[in-house]
Motif scaffolding. Sequence first.
Motif, short mmCIF file in Angstrom:
data_model
loop_
_atom_site.label_atom_id
_atom_site.label_comp_id
_atom_site.label_asym_id
_atom_site.label_seq_id
_atom_site.Cartn_x
_atom_site.Cartn_y
_atom_site.Cartn_z
N ILE A 207 0.85 -1.21 0.00
CA ILE A 207 0.00 0.00 0.00
C ILE A 207 0.87 1.25 0.00
CG2 ILE A 207 -1.70 1.31 1.32
CD1 ILE A 207 -2.76 -1.38 2.38
N GLY A 208 1.95 1.23 0.79
CA GLY A 208 2.87 2.36 0.81
C GLY A 208 3.52 2.60 -0.53
N ALA A 209 3.89 1.53 -1.23
CA ALA A 209 4.51 1.67 -2.56
C ALA A 209 3.53 2.27 -3.56
CB ALA A 209 5.01 0.31 -3.04
N VAL A 213 3.86 5.95 -5.56
CA VAL A 213 3.77 6.11 -7.02
C VAL A 213 2.70 7.12 -7.38
CG1 VAL A 213 3.16 4.92 -9.16
CG2 VAL A 213 4.66 3.81 -7.51
N VAL A 214 1.53 7.02 -6.73
CA VAL A 214 0.42 7.95 -7.02
C VAL A 214 0.80 9.38 -6.67
CG1 VAL A 214 -1.93 8.58 -6.37
CG2 VAL A 214 -1.36 6.19 -6.78
N PHE A 215 1.44 9.57 -5.52
CA PHE A 215 1.78 10.92 -5.07
C PHE A 215 2.89 11.54 -5.92
CE2 PHE A 215 -1.08 10.56 -1.75
CZ PHE A 215 -1.07 11.67 -0.93
N TYR A 226 7.93 12.60 5.66
CA TYR A 226 8.73 11.46 6.09
C TYR A 226 9.94 11.22 5.16
CZ TYR A 226 4.44 10.43 8.66
OH TYR A 226 3.35 10.52 9.48
N GLY A 227 9.91 11.81 3.98
CA GLY A 227 10.95 11.60 3.00
C GLY A 227 10.36 11.66 1.62
N TYR A 228 11.22 11.56 0.60
CA TYR A 228 10.73 11.71 -0.77
C TYR A 228 9.84 10.54 -1.18
CZ TYR A 228 10.67 12.70 -5.75
OH TYR A 228 10.26 12.97 -7.03
N HIS A 229 10.26 9.31 -0.86
CA HIS A 229 9.47 8.12 -1.20
C HIS A 229 8.72 7.56 0.00
CE1 HIS A 229 13.08 8.22 -3.88
NE2 HIS A 229 12.18 7.99 -4.82
N TRP A 230 9.13 7.94 1.18
CA TRP A 230 8.60 7.33 2.40
C TRP A 230 7.23 7.88 2.76
CZ3 TRP A 230 11.67 3.54 4.53
CH2 TRP A 230 11.24 2.97 5.73
N ASN A 231 6.38 7.05 3.36
CA ASN A 231 5.10 7.51 3.88
C ASN A 231 4.73 6.71 5.12
OD1 ASN A 231 3.60 5.07 2.97
ND2 ASN A 231 4.01 5.89 0.92
#
Length: 469
Positions: A207-209, A213-215, A226-231
Amino acid sequence: MTFIHSILVYYRRGFSYEHEIDCSIFELACHLYMVMHILTLQNAFVLTLRLTSDSPLWLRLAVDFLCLDIVPVICVTAWVNRAPLYVIGLLVVTTLLFLIGYLRNQRFEEETEKRVVHRLEIEDFTRAITKYKYLTLNITAICILAVDFGDHIFPFRLAKVPSGVSLMNVGLAFFVISNGIVSPEARHVRAPTLTKQLIPIAILALIGAIRTVVFIYFLNRSSSEYGYHWNAFFTLALVKLAATVILKLPWKRYGILPLAVFFTIFHETMLYSGLTSYVKGYYDSTDSVLEQLIFRNREGIVSSGGYTCIYLWSVFIGYQIFEDVENLDIGEKSLKAAKLLRKLLTIFITFSFVYYISENVWERASRQVSNLTFIAHIICFTLALLLESLVLDYATKRFLGKLSNSLLVQIVNSNALLYFLASNLSTGLVNFICDWTVGSCRNVRHGTAIWMLCFYIMFSKIVNIVLYF
């Protein structure tokens, strides 16, 4: 002292937070108290109207929607700068309902010559956890969309901030506690094997991945949370994995408390050894691809250590609450409940002292690194909300005679992940519609935004209701 200072500042500001830049402890306490108090307000309405499980389903859900959805949306938007005043208003309304119920119960006791003795019970603690879990889901769902409408709807001081306190800063930490406090280790049951626990962890990571991608490719996203890719989903997955491994190791036989203390001290030591400077450092283009990837997501990775400590502390708290009491009689259960209340009060006082010392001697609470101040601040508010729930439930039983279970709370808590996903998808849909029609959510007028929030939160609940039945 910090709490008292916040009250004095509010008084000097003319009973308004309209021009405040930072969220104070007092304001945050008012907002969180409101969300917990509306559950008591709903209970009082249901008992005053004499609604039961035989009452029409639409009427029970309508009362729940009014109290549990519409009231908090208005409180954190239209009345957000007058937080203490709306808390007083809720207290007045609840007191009137309590008075009506008390007079009715007095008449019933005189007619039947029966007098019911109400006491603190073990079930009140598990009920408090249920309400806490719903509180976390509800306030998070409201905030993730309200913040997109801008400062005229949801003040930026309540949004996520790197350091200090705010309403949205507690969201992820409360989610971690909601999972830890009812974990198998906390409930004294045999935990599933590590292989079986990898399945929900993998789902959270997936779900995080998808969200990343969507964001990145479809929505404008901030790289400061939280970071560029992190959520948040990655944090939940990593915390669950780390806590599962820690609790599977042989040293668990020494107890959960030493584990929580050790890893809290270890995490704080690592922060002082250079991790804090690393998180607040600057990008170096000469680093390798892996180093650049870690650096761009350093906040999420480093803060996961602090969230893991919060998870361990929540397991410890849940372990105290879910002690086996099946073979005890009523008197022994009552004594057990009183002893448990003293334990929670002791933990609350201890963490309040730790928070005061850490805040004034070392550094402010930081969501970026989840330092000791942040951990203590989260545990303090969690215990305060649980204790508040116990007090309100006792008052409800004392004045209204009994407690009622909210159907909406039961439905949402039965599938919390579905509700959270529905809220996130609905948030993305509202943002897409606003971008397409008026250019941005920030261009939506004040009244329209509040109505959109009300329909959005109800739609998220309706998804759960349809699948529940």
